[in-house]
Design an enzyme around this catalytic site. Sequence first.
Site, PDB file in Angstrom:
ATOM      1  N   HIS A 149       0.821  -1.293  -0.063  1.00  0.00           N
ATOM      2  CA  HIS A 149       0.106   0.046   0.064  1.00  0.00           C
ATOM      3  C   HIS A 149       0.976   1.261  -0.057  1.00  0.00           C
ATOM      4  CE1 HIS A 149      -4.042   1.757   1.531  1.00  0.00           C
ATOM      5  NE2 HIS A 149      -3.578   2.495   0.717  1.00  0.00           N
ATOM      6  N   HIS A 156       1.344   5.022  -2.041  1.00  0.00           N
ATOM      7  CA  HIS A 156       1.101   6.316  -2.816  1.00  0.00           C
ATOM      8  C   HIS A 156       2.221   6.685  -3.562  1.00  0.00           C
ATOM      9  CE1 HIS A 156      -3.256   5.864  -1.880  1.00  0.00           C
ATOM     10  NE2 HIS A 156      -2.894   5.848  -0.772  1.00  0.00           N
ATOM     11  N   LEU A 157       2.572   6.646  -4.632  1.00  0.00           N
ATOM     12  CA  LEU A 157       3.595   7.265  -5.518  1.00  0.00           C
ATOM     13  C   LEU A 157       3.305   8.405  -6.317  1.00  0.00           C
ATOM     14  CD1 LEU A 157       5.590   3.787  -6.422  1.00  0.00           C
ATOM     15  CD2 LEU A 157       6.022   5.331  -4.470  1.00  0.00           C
ATOM     16  N   ASN A 165      -4.572   5.588  -7.293  1.00  0.00           N
ATOM     17  CA  ASN A 165      -5.198   6.929  -7.088  1.00  0.00           C
ATOM     18  C   ASN A 165      -4.549   8.145  -7.561  1.00  0.00           C
ATOM     19  OD1 ASN A 165      -3.761   6.906  -5.009  1.00  0.00           O
ATOM     20  ND2 ASN A 165      -5.056   8.198  -3.788  1.00  0.00           N
ATOM     21  N   ASP A 189      -8.547   2.539  -3.532  1.00  0.00           N
ATOM     22  CA  ASP A 189      -8.420   3.133  -2.090  1.00  0.00           C
ATOM     23  C   ASP A 189      -8.130   4.653  -2.342  1.00  0.00           C
ATOM     24  OD1 ASP A 189      -6.827   3.008   0.374  1.00  0.00           O
ATOM     25  OD2 ASP A 189      -5.361   4.282  -0.746  1.00  0.00           O
ATOM     26  N   HIS A 220     -10.824  -0.342   0.641  1.00  0.00           N
ATOM     27  CA  HIS A 220     -10.947   0.891   1.530  1.00  0.00           C
ATOM     28  C   HIS A 220     -12.269   1.040   2.404  1.00  0.00           C
ATOM     29  CE1 HIS A 220      -9.591   5.245   2.337  1.00  0.00           C
ATOM     30  NE2 HIS A 220     -10.891   5.178   2.840  1.00  0.00           N
ATOM     31  N   HIS A 279      -5.726  -1.125   5.557  1.00  0.00           N
ATOM     32  CA  HIS A 279      -5.617  -0.300   7.070  1.00  0.00           C
ATOM     33  C   HIS A 279      -6.832  -0.471   7.905  1.00  0.00           C
ATOM     34  CE1 HIS A 279      -7.869   2.053   4.104  1.00  0.00           C
ATOM     35  NE2 HIS A 279      -6.807   2.815   3.580  1.00  0.00           N
ATOM     36  N   ASN A 296      -6.500   9.189   6.684  1.00  0.00           N
ATOM     37  CA  ASN A 296      -7.669   8.467   6.314  1.00  0.00           C
ATOM     38  C   ASN A 296      -7.212   6.992   5.963  1.00  0.00           C
ATOM     39  OD1 ASN A 296      -9.838   7.198   5.093  1.00  0.00           O
ATOM     40  ND2 ASN A 296     -10.072   8.517   3.537  1.00  0.00           N
ATOM     41  N   ASP A 338       0.765   2.516   3.800  1.00  0.00           N
ATOM     42  CA  ASP A 338      -0.100   3.598   3.392  1.00  0.00           C
ATOM     43  C   ASP A 338       0.567   5.019   3.114  1.00  0.00           C
ATOM     44  OD1 ASP A 338      -2.232   4.978   2.584  1.00  0.00           O
ATOM     45  OD2 ASP A 338      -3.407   5.021   4.219  1.00  0.00           O
TER      46      ASP A 338
END
Lengths: 315, 178, 434
Positions: free
Chosen positions: C57, C59-60, C91, C151, C178, C231, C277, C304
């Site tokens: 998990h 976010h790049l 996302n 997500d 999510h 998560h 979140n 995350d």
Amino acid sequence: MKHLLSIADLNLQEAIGILDTATELSRINDGQIKKLPTLRGRTVVNLFAEDSTRTRISFEAAAKRLSADVINFSAKGSSISKGESLKDTAMTLQAMGADAVVIRHSASGAAQRLADNQWMSGAVINAGDGTHEHPSQALLDAFTIRKHLGKGSSDLQGLHVAIVGDILHSRVARSNVLLLALLGAKVTLVAPPTLLPIGIKKWPCAVSYDFDSVLPYVDAVMMLRVQQERMTELFFPNAREYSRYYGLNAERMRTLKPAALIMHPGPMNRGLEISAEVADSARSVITEQVSNGVSVRMAILYVLLAGSSLDVGSF
Amino acid sequence: MNVVLSAEDISRALTRISHEILERNHGSTNVAILGIPTRGAHLALRVAEIMAKIEGTNIPCGTLDITLHRDDLRLRPPRAIMPTLIPQSGIEGRDVVLIDDVLFSGRTIRSALDALGEVGRPKTVQLAVLVDRGHRELPIKADFVGKNLPSSLDQSVRVSLTEIDGRDEVVIESRKQP
Amino acid sequence: MSSKYILKSVVLPNGDKRDIAIEDGFISAVSQNIAPTSHVVIDTKGSRVLPGLVDLHTHLREPGREDAETVLTGSRAGAKGGFTALSAMANTSPVADTAGVVEQVYRLGQDAGYLDVFPIGAVTKGLVGESLSEIGAMADSIARVRIFSDDGNCVFDPLLMRRALEYVKKFGGVIAQHAQDPRLTVGSQMNEGEISARLGLKGWPAVAEEAIIARDVLLADHVKSRLHICHVTTAGGVEIIRWAKQRGIDVTAEVTPHHLLLTDELTTSYDPIFKVNPPLRTSDDVHALREALAEGVIDIVATDHAPHPVESKECEWQEASFGMLGLETALSIVQKTMVETQLMTWEQVADRMSLAPARIGGYKNQGQEIAVGSAANLVVIDPSKNWQVDRDLTMSKATNTPYHGLTLPGVITHTFYEGRATVIDSVVQKIGDV
């Protein structure tokens, strides 16, 4: 005291210090004197990112009576409405040499953000942040109660105050619960269950869903404004039903103790949470709350701005 | 520490000042007494009482807080505001006698004159002090003085009054070295 | 750069002290006293070695928000944190809902060369929860996507969720949910409870998470597919997952390092660095999550990792973006919350942070036991040393770490990805031309 962000930051001595100062200042306000030189050369900025004419003019009058220079920075037409960040606004105020910023903002915690960051060095006075707190309102409410019902002592020991209405979204209720409890009063919150926050158990007050069972026992009843949008957000079926259970009308008023005060922070929805007859009755101290507001805000400005900024001791 | 005025000395000084005020103003009819808190307010009450005994009539007496008019507010932590109580008869056209315990730089009295100007316009303003210790920083002088007390700047003069401190006494002492 | 290393006197997850030889991307020997030939010898002085960490998990932000993070900077942050595989969340902008976007992200990962970047595909087109994205095409692309997630958003429509769960059975995929009921969390800012009541911030009830978890384990059971819960943050959520696993439902779950350590008390500062979140919960929840991870009810730790530019956090709480950095601090937080509390052994850490996530994602050459023939994806950590988190020294492009100034245990000294050292003596190495 450097800032006034939350009633939780005050101890009993500081709270009474502000109220005592306000008492002396109100005596001066009642006389012929309209202006004192105390804050000459100091700049107070009213940063109102949310409309509130009454709070703004109250702070403005307070600052001007103490001879401070007042700059109004309000949402409409300002850079805030154009999406300027709080940080940039704060840095602008710093550049203008603001000694104090009175901030009204729709975001809970906005005043604390302003105070905690190094964006500006002046005092921050919370004039209402989102649904968090409105400390100057609580102080003027306590001042009003004390003036009428204080038994010579400086605090509100033994008094019972009901706060009625939309507790969930009320910054006035949050500040009042903390301050009234600090001053020794008993507080009962009255609201439909939908308008009470989950997690209210730790608050220093009682909670009731039944207005009529509380009314005969209180020394003051504080009605809160019910926002129109709460009806569309499913908090209660309709205005009529709300008014039937939680509105203060003449019939309910008759069940109050003879000396009990009726209060409202304004602006009122006449006919919804309070009937016109009640609002205009002899027990209503609603307009007096407004005039006391100026003295209390003068006291706040005095305590935060009159002394040396190096002071970290208590007032 | 050195006692410069005993309780008896203070009593005698206040009696003399009371007589002088009456003499200067040809009686008490137009006089109003205003004490400067904290100790000046108590001295004012005492003077008014002595004058009342001499004259057989009440003397208008009040207090005048100068905190909001001080020019040194920013140099110190904020101070509590004391009551300003103007007598019923007001001060308009009166002979106002300001009373304070110690006259030093004169700044307190300057602030008092400003504060008084906000309240009204007296006919005259006179000043009575228990102790004048010199070192004026402003062109101000007392009309009635209990005791002139030459002092040096590193000394401090402390007035104690029964109403606040439990006894009447004026002492002079060297300031503690920081 | 040499591709032959010997790690001297390193402690394996099971506690045995060995030498490990690395050659041509693989572990060539694990034994006592390996004699070097042309190897670079690294005397670990008794540090721990774990299989390279695998994050499910991450976010790049690339494509779209390269001001917050890129695949390259995120890869470096991952390497610094001991990771050899990341899973890039969908996302982005454009959303990773087509083969084109996932292939782009996959290639960016390969070009960076610090670790494997496995793209996660969106479940629904544009993440808006209305229709399925090109799940099959993404699975068949060179990125070989197996995990699908919206997500940031919950797949709220139960019918759509059912279809997604069914559809991925075709290639053994998994839906990573999510869990957040959007109706119960309109405008929500923080955990709903005593603190939210006091602060006047809109509450985010635990039930908004738990209701979706409950619904989805029942759906997964019904269609006999694989569900992964992103998560988990509440004690109630843990209970539902425990119940589902006892029933034999094919569900796995993750917990983030920050939910193992931080509580909603931190919100009292109104500093949005703690805005995330799902939100930080109570200390009761934190303890339930730790126990669930130790017990295996929660299968893995996932970061995350959510980079944001400074201006997204330097503002009022309710204006701020959700999310916090996690890659560079994850292992230290796990050591602090799980190992030092004696809830887990290092062997269990290896499972929760490498073996189990690789298994859930179906990641080849990741999450293998440290044994001869395994891919040389390894991390060396000195658990006896402390370090202080400094947001100005992050490898990530962003600085939104909630741990700034905090002293944490466990210094990662070396990371090996496919036999190459991406981190030597805690310094991220230059890989390739970039």
